[in-house]
Design an enzyme around this catalytic site. Structure first.
Site, PDB file in Angstrom:
ATOM      1  N   CYS A 133      37.909  41.674  38.887  1.00  0.00           N
ATOM      2  CA  CYS A 133      39.080  41.091  38.224  1.00  0.00           C
ATOM      3  C   CYS A 133      38.651  40.060  37.181  1.00  0.00           C
ATOM      4  CB  CYS A 133      39.991  40.441  39.266  1.00  0.00           C
ATOM      5  SG  CYS A 133      41.438  39.651  38.545  1.00  0.00           S
ATOM      6  N   CYS A 136      40.972  36.954  37.032  1.00  0.00           N
ATOM      7  CA  CYS A 136      40.759  36.005  38.129  1.00  0.00           C
ATOM      8  C   CYS A 136      39.442  35.229  37.935  1.00  0.00           C
ATOM      9  CB  CYS A 136      40.651  36.721  39.478  1.00  0.00           C
ATOM     10  SG  CYS A 136      41.804  38.068  39.707  1.00  0.00           S
ATOM     11  N   ASP A 137      38.361  35.921  37.569  1.00  0.00           N
ATOM     12  CA  ASP A 137      37.030  35.316  37.645  1.00  0.00           C
ATOM     13  C   ASP A 137      36.350  35.079  36.300  1.00  0.00           C
ATOM     14  OD1 ASP A 137      37.258  35.395  40.410  1.00  0.00           O
ATOM     15  OD2 ASP A 137      36.465  37.443  40.516  1.00  0.00           O
TER      16      ASP A 137
END
Ligand code: FAD
Ligand code: NAP
Length: 309
Positions: A133, A136-137
């Site tokens: 992701c 997200c990261d």
């Protein structure tokens, strides 16, 4: 007893809930193990949802969907469904905590999850540099080098997202042509800090106690091995559909599926079992688009009303 149980709260499940409740069903519960919204909430941009003029993140696109459904009476139970069975006319939904609920009709809309690339180091470093992701990261690798694996729409789109944050983004693909749509590939070419590593297989994700340090790739023509240095490795090599809830005690599926485990449905999203619907990424021939999953959900929601009548 529920009139309609919806398993999965992505675009398909939410839209089914909207149509079923707004169409008059009173007792409709959507079982979603996380926050509603589905896999698109992991996407950094979506620009092909009709009527949505600005490019938005997946999270932004899905933001108001649950609220709209709740307005017409859809209930959300945050729970993982383990199994769906049918006895006589009644379905039993068994939840992760061992409890169960009964329903007269069911929609399976459990979608899909990222497929692992199956390479050395991938599991060992998952969450320590290996990610599925970018939204997200990606921020953890601000100004750093990262490696993206895959050649489909997800790999290309997320590589572009990462290129805005990271210093260098290596995109490793096993063929010399991307699978992604030409429109996305054209965008990729505009970034100076994206390095395409085509016709290379990925041999190993390497690292140390701190996490990932690089990825070893192999030139398919010459056999030459080289290491791409990077602190993050984003794996976007496709998706596996989630059909576990349909598995019965004897290993068979509750309804007919194809060899890939995709649920066979007709144009009304009806499966081979009366009262059981399926829609979104889990069904045969799914175009794997938000708008299509939402369309399937609408058809299934309307279908559940007809079935109960
Ligand atoms: P999903 O969205 O996968 O939702 C399924 C839901 O079911 C999930 O929330 C999951 O938590 C839940 N669930 C699963 N199993 C259980 C269980 N046992 N119990 C309870 N809950 C369960 N499409 C586009 O149209 N345009 C794009 O630009 C685009 N970009 C994308 C970018 C990325 C990074 C990704 C990953 C996908 C993208 N897609 C895009 C594809 C799109 O997101 C999917 O086609 C769509 O979300 C499928 O919807 P769905 O409702 O079938 O399943
Ligand atoms: P995908 O289309 O299945 O592409 C997977 C890519 O990973 C392919 O290029 C494949 O290579 C490669 N691959 C597969 N297994 C591999 C392995 N073990 N090692 C290395 N590479 C491997 O998956 P996706 O990109 O996640 O897309 C999933 C679906 O969502 C698609 O239908 C896609 O169109 C849709 N989607 C749409 C959008 C959009 O509309 N903008 C955005 C994202 C996703 P090969 O090419 O050699 O097979």
């Amino acid at each position: 007893m529920l009139d309609f149980a919806i398993i999965g709260g992505g675009p398909a499940g939410l839209t089914a809930g909207l149509y079923a409740t707004r169409g008059g069903l009173n007792n409709v519960t959507m079982f979603e193990m996380g926050m509603p919204g589905g896999q698109i909430t992991q996407s950094s941009e979506i620009e092909n949802y009709p009527g949505q003029l600005e490019v938005v993140t997946g999270m932004e696109l899905m933001d108001k969907w649950p609220e709209q459904c709740k307005r017409f009476g859809l209930k959300h139970e945050m729970a993982e469904v383990k199994q769906v069975t049918k006895s006589g006319e009644i379905f039993t939904i068994t939840l992760g905590d061992g409890t169960s609920q009964e329903a007269k009709s069911v929609l399976i809309a459990t979608g899909s999850v990222p497929k692992p690339a199956g390479i050395k180091g991938e599991r060992e470093f998952f969450g320590k540099g290996v990610s599925t992701c970018a939204t997200c990261d990606g921020f953890f690798y601000k100004g750093k080098d990262v490696v993206v694996l895959g050649g489909g729409d997800t790999a290309v789109e997320e590589a572009i997202f990462l290129a805005n944050i990271c210093k260098t983004v290596y995109v490793v693909h096993r063929r010399d042509e991307f699978k992604a749509s030409p429109h996305e590939v054209e965008k990729l070419d505009k970034f100076d800090n994206i390095v395409k590593v085509m016709n290379h297989t990925t041999e190993e994700i390497i690292g140390d106690a701190m996490g990932v340090t690089g990825v070893i790739v192999k030139d398919k023509t010459t056999g030459e091995l080289k290491t791409l240095d990077g602190l993050g490795c984003f794996v976007f090599v496709g998706r596996n559909i989630l059909n576990d809830t349909l598995k019965q005690e004897d290993g068979s599926f509750l309804c007919d599926t194809n060899e890939a485990g995709e649920v066979i449905v007709n144009l009304k999203m009806e499966t081979s079992v009366p009262g059981l619907f399926a829609g979104g990424d889990i069904r045969i021939d799914a175009p794997k688009q938000v708008v299509c999953a939402a369309g399937d959900g609408a058809v299934a929601g309307i279908g559940a009303i007809s079935y109960l009548q």
